[in-house]
Write a protein that holds these residues in place. Sequence first.
Motif, PDB file in Angstrom:
ATOM      1  N   GLN A  13     -54.405  92.896  77.078  1.00 20.71           N
ATOM      2  CA  GLN A  13     -55.179  92.025  77.247  1.00 20.71           C
ATOM      3  C   GLN A  13     -55.944  91.347  76.028  1.00 20.71           C
ATOM      4  O   GLN A  13     -56.329  90.438  75.972  1.00 20.71           O
ATOM      5  CB  GLN A  13     -56.539  92.497  78.137  1.00 20.71           C
ATOM      6  CG  GLN A  13     -55.935  92.765  79.575  1.00 20.71           C
ATOM      7  CD  GLN A  13     -55.614  91.546  80.325  1.00 20.71           C
ATOM      8  OE1 GLN A  13     -56.244  90.482  80.279  1.00 20.71           O
ATOM      9  NE2 GLN A  13     -54.498  91.643  81.120  1.00 20.71           N
ATOM     10  N   TRP A  14     -55.706  91.979  74.888  1.00 25.07           N
ATOM     11  CA  TRP A  14     -55.962  91.505  73.676  1.00 25.07           C
ATOM     12  C   TRP A  14     -55.175  90.134  73.493  1.00 25.07           C
ATOM     13  O   TRP A  14     -55.648  89.250  72.726  1.00 25.07           O
ATOM     14  CB  TRP A  14     -55.436  92.390  72.569  1.00 25.07           C
ATOM     15  CG  TRP A  14     -53.946  92.870  72.452  1.00 25.07           C
ATOM     16  CD1 TRP A  14     -53.375  93.649  72.960  1.00 25.07           C
ATOM     17  CD2 TRP A  14     -53.121  91.926  71.445  1.00 25.07           C
ATOM     18  NE1 TRP A  14     -52.015  93.442  72.567  1.00 25.07           N
ATOM     19  CE2 TRP A  14     -51.959  92.566  71.636  1.00 25.07           C
ATOM     20  CE3 TRP A  14     -53.224  90.946  70.711  1.00 25.07           C
ATOM     21  CZ2 TRP A  14     -50.918  91.883  71.149  1.00 25.07           C
ATOM     22  CZ3 TRP A  14     -52.249  90.475  70.038  1.00 25.07           C
ATOM     23  CH2 TRP A  14     -50.996  90.999  70.231  1.00 25.07           C
TER      24      TRP A  14
ATOM     25  N   TYR B 289     -57.173  87.515  74.709  1.00 15.26           N
ATOM     26  CA  TYR B 289     -58.269  86.920  73.831  1.00 15.26           C
ATOM     27  C   TYR B 289     -57.644  86.046  72.829  1.00 15.26           C
ATOM     28  O   TYR B 289     -58.069  85.009  72.082  1.00 15.26           O
ATOM     29  CB  TYR B 289     -58.992  88.282  73.227  1.00 15.26           C
ATOM     30  CG  TYR B 289     -59.926  88.778  74.633  1.00 15.26           C
ATOM     31  CD1 TYR B 289     -61.001  88.129  74.886  1.00 15.26           C
ATOM     32  CD2 TYR B 289     -59.313  90.097  74.837  1.00 15.26           C
ATOM     33  CE1 TYR B 289     -61.526  88.576  75.780  1.00 15.26           C
ATOM     34  CE2 TYR B 289     -60.194  90.686  75.785  1.00 15.26           C
ATOM     35  CZ  TYR B 289     -61.154  90.019  76.289  1.00 15.26           C
ATOM     36  OH  TYR B 289     -62.118  90.662  77.242  1.00 15.26           O
TER      37      TYR B 289
END
Length: 122
Positions: free
Chosen positions: A48-49, A52
């Motif tokens: 999920q980084w 971002y």
Amino acid sequence: MALSSTAKNRTVWGVRILLALAFGAAGSAKLAGVAQMVATFEAIGIGQWFRYVTGGIEVAGALLMLVPATGLYAGLLLGGTMVGATLSHLIVVPGSPIPAIVLGLLCALVVWHNRPAQFRKN
């Protein structure tokens, strides 16, 4: 019949505004953690980084698209992002790559219009 310089500039600015809205919305959805975006980046498998980072790039690119002097850089940044999105759709993520291709081509138009003088004929 060729477009006048004023008509070209207005057309490119219309494209820039459209791109800023599209990438601003997409980037904001990624940063806000909209369920569809979370699922898409889960399917990519990097973590999920990466959602971002991609969302931040899209929001920054959208803002740069609205600054007259940074259109070239915004087009390059967002166009590169669309190359990655197209590849993701072709290799990993289900769904059509057509929206990413269209946005990438519009970014290429902005880059072409804002290319440095040494790359122009005259």
